[in-house]
Design an enzyme around this catalytic site. Structure first.
Site, PDB file in Angstrom:
ATOM      1  N   CYS A 331       0.834  -1.191   0.000  1.00 57.09           N
ATOM      2  CA  CYS A 331       0.000   0.000   0.000  1.00 57.09           C
ATOM      3  C   CYS A 331       0.878   1.255   0.000  1.00 57.09           C
ATOM      4  CB  CYS A 331      -0.977  -0.044   1.172  1.00 57.09           C
ATOM      5  SG  CYS A 331      -2.395   1.056   0.959  1.00 57.09           S
ATOM      6  N   HIS A 428      -3.642  -5.540   0.980  1.00 58.73           N
ATOM      7  CA  HIS A 428      -3.424  -5.945   2.371  1.00 58.73           C
ATOM      8  C   HIS A 428      -4.002  -7.344   2.590  1.00 58.73           C
ATOM      9  CE1 HIS A 428      -2.126  -2.053   3.963  1.00 58.73           C
ATOM     10  NE2 HIS A 428      -3.088  -1.494   3.257  1.00 58.73           N
TER      11      HIS A 428
END
Length: 482
Positions: A331, A428
């Protein structure tokens, strides 16, 4: 309407989140339909709720303890710090605004409406709602307009049990002092106390426990010893990330960034017997024996790039790669690995551009559209399927995107360097997938362990409930709810 009980703390980090998770599992095992609730949470560790919005990760774990999917009503106000003095305000899963700390008080009357709306929906749906407070019950300087502790308890007419942490010392003063500073109306809401995180023989505290009962007139619900398996459950705060028992094996180092977010990506790796995970504190150099460096998610990518350079980690990570080490960015960490991050609209702070580490040939541009969804993907290198979730702003592109990390459907996701030792992804939760985690670690020389991460979480929640049943008057606590 269902009944409700609120657990408040004598301070931050006294174990409220884990206590509520354990009580939720204990209530569920009694055949009750139960839901967790936290009026206001401050955390950059968020989870994707079932309707495609976000709540605090701790409430997602508590929902799991209840056998429920996460829902935004379980955490109607989520504050996500972006700077030392400002935070994004997420209301019922959606971003409302970004405010400075001094401005937040003006929002509270509006936010209380949403808090009570969410709470009443849960209370009308479930037999029991277990509420978690935030910070300390004794913050009387914040009592006016409070939506997180006594202000909520008063508005919703919910009985309160005070949790104190004996591990940090001064526990008698924690509980007795809380009663002393509270106004009479708030004292009347507190129906008892419990002591948490005791190490050693709890009977040694018998006299102190009686003194608290005498000084406060409150009912004691027991002394809970330190729960040794707590490190197996996701931590809510980066400062609380537990280091598992030391072991040899593949050494994975993760940088504890100033705005670290969704760091529970590391939890499944930390439980692998052939892996050693180190959370690197600011000021500590990347160790020479590191095999993999992980750049985790961040609530402020450009801010954390500056933080990395301030701590000298940019030099360390580049040197690690030069020595033949692997680097994974997730991310915000993925964005940092590129040539530059552009935020022309000031989405995460002052507008501008910041050079990245240059380990991936990509650039990132921040945008106002937030990607927040659960995804099914497949690893580009192995074609192995896995599940994960996205929670980010910004789009990354560049030549290294021609070598994607994964595919979501037919869409390439992430990027890999030409030498294959630097990878980045917006996804994630990938390491929670046992098959993918085993395959990824095997590529780094780690033998398959057979660990089942999701099953371990379930077993640990059961063990936590057993722990509380053994040492606390759980029946009495649940009977107190009204």
């Amino acid at each position: 309407m269902g009944r409700a009980l609120m657990i408040q703390g004598t301070g931050s980090n006294v174990g409220k989140s884990m206590l509520v998770a354990g009580l939720c599992r204990a209530a569920k095992r009694r055949g009750l339909s139960v839901a967790p609730f936290k009026p206001q949470n401050m955390s950059n560790n968020a989870a994707v709720a079932q309707e495609g919005h976000e709540i605090g990760r701790a409430q997602a774990l508590q929902a799991r303890a209840c056998g429920l999917a996460p829902h935004t009503d379980m955490n109607p106000v989520l504050l996500k710090p972006e700077t030392d003095i400002g935070a994004q305000v997420v209301v019922q899963g959606k971003r409302l605004t970004t405010v400075r700390a001094r401005e937040y008080a003006k929002l509270k009357p509006q936010l209380m409406v949403s808090v009570l709306d969410s709470f009443n929906r849960l209370r009308s749906t479930y037999d029991l709602v277990i509420v978690e407070g935030a910070g300390s019950a004794s913050e009387i300087n914040l009592r006016k307009g409070d939506i997180a502790n006594m202000g909520f308890a008063e508005a919703a007419d919910v009985p309160v049990v005070l949790c104190a942490d004996i591990d940090r010392g001064g526990v008698i003063a924690q509980v007795v002092g809380t009663k002393v500073v509270l106004p009479d109306s708030d004292r009347d809401l507190i129906k008892g106390f419990l002591i948490n995180k005791f190490r050693g023989d709890p009977t040694l505290f018998d006299d102190g426990y009686k003194m608290i009962e005498e000084q406060t007139g409150w009912r004691g619900f027991g002394v809970a010893p330190w729960f040794a398996e707590s490190w197996r459950l996701p931590a809510e705060d980066a400062l609380d990330i537990a280091t598992p028992p030391s072991r040899d094996g593949l050494h994975i180092v993760c940088l504890r960034l100033s705005r670290i977010a969704n760091f529970d990506d590391l939890d499944p790796l930390a439980q692998e017997p052939g892996v050693r995970v180190t959370m690197l504190s600011p000021g500590d150099p990347v160790p020479a024996d590191a095999d993999v460096v992980i750049l985790p998610g961040s609530k402020s990518t450009r801010g954390d790039l500056a933080f990395m350079r301030e701590k000298g980690w940019d030099i360390d990570v580049i040197a690690h790669h030069r020595r033949g080490g692997h680097v994974l960015g997730i991310c915000g960490g993925y964005q940092m690995l590129g040539r530059a991050v552009h935020d022309t609209d000031g989405m995460e702070g002052p507008a501008g551009s910041t050079p990245g580490l240059g380990l991936l040939d990509i650039e990132t541009r921040m945008s106002g559209d937030k990607s927040l969804r659960e995804v099914s993907a497949r690893h580009a290198a192995s074609n192995l399927p896995f599940h994960g979730y996205e929670i980010h702003i910004g789009q990354s592109d560049g030549p290294d995107r021609a070598r994607p990390f994964a595919f979501v459907g037919d869409t390439p996701e992430g990027a890999v360097s030409a030498d294959g030792r630097v990878a980045g992804s917006y996804l994630h939760g990938m390491f929670s997938d046992d098959g993918f985690r085993t395959e990824w670690l095997s590529g780094l020389g780690v033998a398959p362990s057979g660990n089942a991460y999701e099953a371990t979480i379930e077993q640990t929640l059961d063990a936590l409930a057993d722990h509380l049943e053994t040492h606390l008057d759980v029946e009495g606590l649940l009977e107190l709810a009204r």
